[in-house]
Design a protein around this motif. Structure first.
Motif, short mmCIF file in Angstrom:
data_model
loop_
_atom_site.label_atom_id
_atom_site.label_comp_id
_atom_site.label_asym_id
_atom_site.label_seq_id
_atom_site.Cartn_x
_atom_site.Cartn_y
_atom_site.Cartn_z
N GLU A 1 -34.42 -15.22 23.17
CA GLU A 1 -34.86 -14.23 21.77
C GLU A 1 -36.25 -13.76 22.06
OE1 GLU A 1 -35.19 -16.31 18.18
OE2 GLU A 1 -35.68 -14.54 17.01
N GLU A 2 -37.15 -14.56 22.71
CA GLU A 2 -38.48 -13.92 22.94
C GLU A 2 -38.46 -13.15 24.16
OE1 GLU A 2 -41.82 -17.49 21.26
OE2 GLU A 2 -41.57 -16.69 23.57
N GLY A 3 -37.42 -13.62 25.07
CA GLY A 3 -37.40 -12.66 26.44
C GLY A 3 -36.77 -11.35 26.02
N GLN A 4 -35.97 -11.19 25.24
CA GLN A 4 -35.15 -9.82 24.59
C GLN A 4 -36.27 -9.24 24.00
OE1 GLN A 4 -31.69 -9.13 24.98
NE2 GLN A 4 -32.88 -7.17 24.62
N ALA A 5 -37.28 -9.77 23.16
CA ALA A 5 -38.31 -8.93 22.48
C ALA A 5 -39.36 -8.35 23.46
CB ALA A 5 -39.03 -9.97 21.70
N MET A 6 -39.56 -9.04 24.65
CA MET A 6 -40.35 -8.63 25.68
C MET A 6 -39.77 -7.33 26.24
SD MET A 6 -41.79 -12.10 27.38
CE MET A 6 -42.21 -11.53 28.90
N VAL A 7 -38.26 -7.52 26.77
CA VAL A 7 -37.56 -6.38 27.35
C VAL A 7 -37.55 -5.06 26.51
CG1 VAL A 7 -35.22 -5.52 27.82
CG2 VAL A 7 -35.96 -8.06 28.60
N ASP A 8 -37.33 -5.45 25.06
CA ASP A 8 -37.22 -4.29 24.05
C ASP A 8 -38.58 -3.40 24.09
OD1 ASP A 8 -34.66 -5.01 23.51
OD2 ASP A 8 -35.08 -6.03 21.78
N ALA A 9 -39.65 -4.33 23.98
CA ALA A 9 -40.82 -3.90 23.91
C ALA A 9 -41.50 -2.97 25.15
CB ALA A 9 -41.97 -4.90 23.73
N CYS A 10 -41.05 -3.53 26.18
CA CYS A 10 -41.50 -2.77 27.52
C CYS A 10 -40.62 -1.39 27.52
CB CYS A 10 -41.14 -3.76 28.79
SG CYS A 10 -42.37 -4.86 28.58
N LYS A 11 -39.49 -1.46 27.20
CA LYS A 11 -38.31 -0.49 27.07
C LYS A 11 -39.13 0.80 26.17
CE LYS A 11 -34.17 -1.48 27.91
NZ LYS A 11 -32.67 -1.85 27.77
N ALA A 12 -39.49 0.16 25.12
CA ALA A 12 -39.85 1.17 23.96
C ALA A 12 -41.22 1.98 24.47
CB ALA A 12 -40.31 0.58 22.77
N ALA A 13 -41.95 1.02 25.14
CA ALA A 13 -43.30 1.45 25.80
C ALA A 13 -43.32 2.34 27.12
CB ALA A 13 -44.25 0.43 25.98
N LYS A 14 -41.90 2.37 27.70
CA LYS A 14 -41.64 2.98 29.26
C LYS A 14 -42.26 2.48 30.13
CE LYS A 14 -39.47 7.38 27.33
NZ LYS A 14 -39.56 7.12 25.83
N VAL A 15 -42.59 1.41 29.96
CA VAL A 15 -43.29 0.50 31.13
C VAL A 15 -42.42 -0.54 31.87
CG1 VAL A 15 -45.67 0.71 30.23
CG2 VAL A 15 -44.34 -1.32 29.76
N LYS A 16 -42.62 -0.90 33.23
CA LYS A 16 -41.79 -1.83 33.88
C LYS A 16 -42.00 -3.25 33.16
CE LYS A 16 -40.00 0.69 37.26
NZ LYS A 16 -38.56 1.12 37.45
N LEU A 17 -41.09 -3.97 33.25
CA LEU A 17 -41.22 -5.30 32.92
C LEU A 17 -40.66 -6.04 34.20
CD1 LEU A 17 -41.81 -7.97 31.50
CD2 LEU A 17 -39.51 -7.73 30.12
N LEU A 18 -41.49 -6.84 34.77
CA LEU A 18 -40.93 -7.55 36.21
C LEU A 18 -41.48 -8.87 36.04
CD1 LEU A 18 -42.32 -5.02 38.78
CD2 LEU A 18 -40.17 -4.97 37.62
N ILE A 19 -40.50 -9.82 36.71
CA ILE A 19 -40.70 -11.19 36.67
C ILE A 19 -41.24 -11.87 37.88
CG2 ILE A 19 -39.84 -13.37 35.52
CD1 ILE A 19 -39.73 -11.11 33.46
N GLY A 20 -42.10 -12.79 37.94
CA GLY A 20 -42.58 -13.41 39.16
C GLY A 20 -41.75 -14.22 39.84
#
Lengths: 370, 370
Positions: A143-162
């Protein structure tokens, strides 16, 4: 992000004028030809031991550079400033780092804080218009991960995982071999990920900050490994938890979990995640035409691997150096690593972890649809 | 069994007059000193490929000798008579072998027939007053195994199970190391037992004769291995079955089963049993102070093993030679191998197999009390 655009304009691709496609030898080519493309300017959030490891590794990066820090500890900031030549204007604390949005000298923030803090921090970084790199696990549940994906999509920034292993040369070679069919029909993956955890007071043993126990820290390597080695996503999971030390491993903090994954092809994976056994770091995969053993399979030091064809001889390069250069390539050139490292990839692991915890708790076989 | 008593009277124990205690180097000592004790005179029932392997191995035995056969195929009997010098009076078929009770030249019958036949055959052998050696699995379920144990007890004959690994020098060494505490607190056992089965028409793929599939044939090695390596009996089991080829592996014939065992100490075992992957033959155990990897762990050829202290260097001796000499020592001298090989030991494995099948079918964690 005007400065990033400037860099992109200077992009020179490869020495022979062809787009650079990721493969394990790229970085040697890069070492020979002077790199003139854009540089990913990174701030590290969380100056603990793994943050330090990343900072040290970035010294050898061609495409990425540590330029800023975010920390709650002024003395650490001072230390890092002098160690890595970080200007005062690129230093932030946890109260004021939203102001990073006005700092054109930072392209991305690498979040290396306790798991339970990632979500809110990532959302704030995204809202500041900076790319987010999150250490894994990306969060403490899907659920938290989805919120991160959504936020980065909305902000048009990349979300990358280490996911440093997705850049590690021997790992990349094995994935290529599997893609080329050199193991035939792959049938079984075995992952053993564990170590004996020390200090009982560290955040990794605090349910609120860690989101769990060994699974969140080391077990996730077997989950991710099962997926990149077999090249499939699981459809069911079963799990068994064992706790021998309920004082050290409190409610919700897993000590040892065995888990099994079933895949659409019929392949199966059998994995162990533990904080109570030493140096368990082995991947094994077998198929109709061949096999591979990697041991160590995910440690920071040199990975060792053997297949039915012999020893893997790709050289060791510090994983985090490869990762950060690879992430810069991804962000600037759109060059994907052999296995994705984006938020959706992280989210799959989180969904599997949620299912494993549920399976361990209920004893049920949990079906998953990633 | 008058002849056996005669032999016992001639018993000379060891060359230095001390009772021979079983350890891995005994048999070298025996090879040097001429053996003058009793000889276990064995008839083999079932002259298939494993029967042949045992017969060949027995050529090198000091304490056991192949003297008879029981088979439904007259041409095989003829062949074995000439190959192993077996007199006609020691040859039986499945109709008349009860008459073995009147044959003083046979002490024991080694049953090497399909699993589903063991129970009735063992009971008939016991009623004939001869010791029963049964190939493993002893039967197709615990109920049948219990009937065998009861029949042999009633007839006052020994019931031994073909646990050749309990006599194998590197395996014995590892068990000794564990008993001596050299691995510290043992925590995890991993067993991988499997191969790709060929001919789809063999009895091993016939539910009625085999009692199951890979678990009955090769998976049992991981079950037994978990117990002798860890030195405990499990208290719970979970299992997951995967079938990719329902034509070859029919209803009730398992292709691939992953199973997990939990032990009173908190140690866990994670095992794979399969008929559809090549050359999976590995045991791994780790404890607080050390580890061991055996690979191959149970194949007929030389076992290889490494521990935290280095390579295991005990020499390879044909397992079945050691087993049959060891069983003669057990029968005549009461010398127990390092891990028991009697009917009760076999029954434990049957109870675990029953629980694994139940766990795989129901998805439940099955508790067991051995």
């Amino acid at each position: 992000m005007g400065s990033r655009r400037n860099f992109i304009e200077k992009l020179t691709v490869s020495a022979v004028g062809l787009p650079i496609l990721y493969h394990s030898s790229n970085l040697f080519a890069a070492a020979e030809a002077p790199y003139e493309g854009p540089i990913l300017k990174v701030a590290i959030m969380g100056l603990g031991s793994y943050g330090t490891r990343v900072a040290e590794a970035m010294k050898d990066c061609k495409r990425a550079k540590l330029v800023g820090v975010i920390s709650g500890t002024p003395s650490k900031i001072k230390d890092w400033q002098s160690k890595y030549g970080i200007p005062k204007k690129n230093c932030y604390n946890y109260e004021n780092f939203d102001a990073i949005k006005d700092n054109p000298d930072i392209d991305a923030v690498y979040i290396i804080t306790p798991n339970g803090l990632h979500k809110d921090q990532a959302i704030r970084v995204a809202k500041a218009g900076k790319h987010v790199i999150s250490e894994k696990p990306m969060a403490i549940n899907a659920e938290e991960g989805q919120a991160m994906v959504d936020a980065c999509k909305a902000a048009k920034v990349k979300l990358l995982i280490g996911y440093r292993m997705h850049f590690e040369p021997k790992t990349v070679e094995v994935i290529k071999m599997r893609k080329n069919g050199e193991f035939g029909k792959v049938k079984f993956f075995q992952g053993q990920s564990g170590f004996t955890i020390g200090n009982p007071n560290q955040w990794r043993l605090d349910k609120k900050l860690a989101g769990g126990g060994a699974m969140m820290d080391i077990g996730i390597y077997s989950i991710n490994g099962a997926r990149y080695m077999l090249g499939e996503d699981p459809v069911w999971v079963t799990a068994q938890e064992t706790k021998t030390d309920p004082v050290k491993f409190k409610e919700g903090v897993d000590e040892t979990i065995q888990f099994q994954l079933g895949f659409p092809s019929g392949a199966v994976a059998n994995c162990l995640s533990t904080y109570n056994m030493s140096h368990l770091d082995r991947f094994f995969m077998t198929g109709s035409d061949g096999w591979v053993e990697m041991k160590p399979s995910t440690g920071y030091g040199p990975i060792k691997g053997r297949t039915h064809k012999g020893e893997l001889d790709q050289p060791h390069i510090t994983h985090q150096t490869l990762q950060m250069d690879g992430m810069a390539q991804l962000i600037f050139d759109g060059v994907q690593p052999i296995v994705p490292v984006d938020g959706e990839e992280g989210l799959k692991d989180m969904k599997i972890i949620d299912a494993i915890y549920k399976a361990a708790k209920t004893g049920d076989k949990i079906t998953i649809d990633l």
